[in-house]
Design an enzyme around this catalytic site. Structure first.
Site, PDB file in Angstrom:
ATOM      1  N   SER A   1       0.817  -1.223   0.000  1.00  0.00           N
ATOM      2  CA  SER A   1       0.000   0.000   0.000  1.00  0.00           C
ATOM      3  C   SER A   1       0.840   1.257   0.000  1.00  0.00           C
ATOM      4  O   SER A   1       0.472   2.266   0.594  1.00  0.00           O
ATOM      5  CB  SER A   1      -0.933   0.004   1.220  1.00  0.00           C
ATOM      6  OG  SER A   1      -0.185   0.164   2.418  1.00  0.00           O
TER       7      SER A   1
ATOM      8  N   ALA B   1      11.114  10.649  -8.833  1.00  0.00           N
ATOM      9  CA  ALA B   1      11.591  11.277 -10.066  1.00  0.00           C
ATOM     10  C   ALA B   1      12.290  12.603  -9.790  1.00  0.00           C
ATOM     11  O   ALA B   1      13.366  12.888 -10.336  1.00  0.00           O
ATOM     12  CB  ALA B   1      10.420  11.484 -11.028  1.00  0.00           C
TER      13      ALA B   1
ATOM     14  N   HIS C   1      -8.157  34.171  -0.386  1.00  0.00           N
ATOM     15  CA  HIS C   1      -9.434  33.534  -0.060  1.00  0.00           C
ATOM     16  C   HIS C   1     -10.372  33.648  -1.255  1.00  0.00           C
ATOM     17  O   HIS C   1     -10.430  34.693  -1.899  1.00  0.00           O
ATOM     18  CB  HIS C   1     -10.072  34.243   1.143  1.00  0.00           C
ATOM     19  CG  HIS C   1     -11.457  33.748   1.464  1.00  0.00           C
ATOM     20  ND1 HIS C   1     -11.682  32.567   2.138  1.00  0.00           N
ATOM     21  CD2 HIS C   1     -12.683  34.284   1.181  1.00  0.00           C
ATOM     22  CE1 HIS C   1     -12.984  32.402   2.268  1.00  0.00           C
ATOM     23  NE2 HIS C   1     -13.610  33.421   1.697  1.00  0.00           N
TER      24      HIS C   1
END
Length: 463
Positions: free
Chosen positions: A180, A317, A442
């Site tokens: 996992s 990578a 925001h």
């Protein structure tokens, strides 16, 4: 046939190294046995993201009513078309690397390389014949492949690795994902979203075990909600592929259980590609399956270097790219600093996404820090709520004494695009108070970073 720099392997470590070398004025060649861009671009990072995007779009279409839209009729897909789109994306990116090689006047040699003494590389050319090349500096960037367990041998059909998982001709009705880490959970999400019955089998006590414990718990909760079965503290002891599907014997803390599925995906890590490339003949030192290098990627043999997944550093990578750039800049004589491996971001692209950098809470405590911890849920973030996907949170960890940003851990939709704030801030030695006084726009997801920092300092506004 003599070059200043020869790079063996054209993955994100190799091709980036070659480009930077060319920019610095070195006559450069790169040797590749298959496709430019290596595993990451052709069979890893890029095509998996294409698959995940298809799954995400499918999910959105099925939840159109949640956004006030009429649900489209007869939502369906052709699995081979999803796979083909992924392959097309990879091929397009590979052609892009080919363009960059030409633009930077890098000689591309297609063939299988074997290192020779006296700074030479023998290449069995793909189009026939053999050629030996000489370089003042030879950089090994041969990457890695799917790791095989003795009790889980891959046959490429019923027990597969990530490469076959990217190119299945038909969608399996059921799949067991063993492991996992990033590879395992990304494929688990992809197949489950398209309707495949998915079971994750993880040997350790929690999924994505390298992440902060709270992140692991959140992902498991989200996965279970989406129908993925998660088995932790479990291991596949054996597989039987003699029937129409696969029978896997799984050892759990409660005893042994037999699982049945069409396919088993082995996602238990990677193995470095260091065999049969001439390391022993040249005398290059290895340890536990990895090439040994110094801070600037020199091996024990003068003129030979190594970067990327063949090292004991993080197999990512962007790490390979950074190592290659550092390596050639040092060769050039530029003033460069060793890479800080404690400030490497890690990203996982299932949904919810995971992004993290630095110490987990447990690691910070173990290192002896007196810490301040702040956590802000996306359920309290306006943009996440408007997006209709507010699972997850942002967690930050600071040194209580000096305000040093020790770690940042994110789980939620879009967090892989947000982690760079924490990476840059840690690089600049930014304190928690400085982040607090940095105005975030925001409504954005990134506001949650500021709010998490505020929570660490008992100044949080929106929870």
């Amino acid at each position: 046939m003599k070059y200043d720099i020869i790079v063996v392997g054209s993955g994100p470590g190799g091709y980036v190294t070659a480009i930077r070398a060319s920019q610095l004025g070195f006559k450069t060649a790169i040797i590749e046995k298959e496709n430019l861009g290596g595993i990451c671009l052709n069979w890893g990072c890029i095509p998996t993201k294409a698959l995940l995007k298809s799954a995400q779009v499918f999910k959105y279409l099925n939840h159109a009513e949640d956004f006030g839209l009429n649900k489209p009729e007869n939502i369906s897909y052709e699995f081979p078309n999803i796979i083909q789109r992924s392959r097309n994306v990879a091929q397009k990116m590979s052609k892009g690397v080919e363009f960059l090689m030409k633009k930077n006047k890098i000689d591309v040699i297609f063939g299988t390389a074997t290192l020779q003494k006296n700074k030479k590389v023998k290449v069995a050319l793909n189009d026939g014949g053999e050629q030996t090349y000489e370089g003042n500096h030879i950089i090994v960037a041969t990457g890695a492949r799917s790791r095989e367990l003795p009790n889980l041998p891959q046959d490429g059909e019923k027990v597969i690795g990530y490469r076959q998982a990217l190119n299945l001709p038909n969608q399996p009705k059921s799949i067991i994902v063993v492991g996992s880490g990033a590879i395992g959970v990304e494929f688990a999400y992809f197949y489950a979203t398209l309707g495949t019955k998915v079971t994750i089998v993880e040997y350790l006590p929690r999924i994505v075990p390298v992440e902060d414990e709270e992140v692991s718990k959140q992902l498991e909760k989200s996965f279970k909600k989406s129908g993925i079965k998660v088995m932790t503290n479990s291991s596949v002891e054996s597989v039987d592929t003699s029937g129409s599907g696969v029978q896997a014997k799984v050892k759990t803390k409660d005893g042994e259980e037999t699982l049945q599925a069409d396919i088993v995906l082995s996602a238990v890590g990677i193995t470095s590609n260091i065999e049969n490339i001439g390391l022993e003949e040249v005398g290059i030192k290895t340890e536990k399956g990895k090439i040994v290098v110094d801070d600037f990627y020199k091996t024990n043999v003068e003129g030979y270097y190594a970067i990327g997944d063949v090292l004991a550093t993080q197999a990512l990578a962007h790490v390979a790219s950074a190592e290659g750039i550092t390596c050639v800049e040092k060769i050039k004589g530029l003033e460069v600093n060793p890479i800080d491996y404690k400030n490497i971001p890690g990203c996982t692209y299932c949904l919810p996404e995971i992004a993290s950098v630095g110490y987990t809470e447990a690691q910070a405590k173990e290192a002896g820090y007196d810490i301040k911890v702040g956590k802000f849920p996306f359920s309290a973030n306006g943009k996440a709520t408007a997006n209709g996907d507010n699972d997850g949170f942002i967690k930050v960890i600071f040194d209580a004494k000096y305000g040093e940003w020790l770690g940042c851990h994110m789980v939620g939709n879009g967090v892989t695009e947000m982690i760079s704030e924490a990476v840059a801030a840690r690089k600049l030695e930014t304190t928690g108070h400085e982040i607090l006084k940095t105005i975030h726009p925001h409504p954005t997801l990134s506001e949650a970073v500021m709010e998490a920092v505020a929570a660490a300092y008992d100044e949080v506004i929106h929870i």
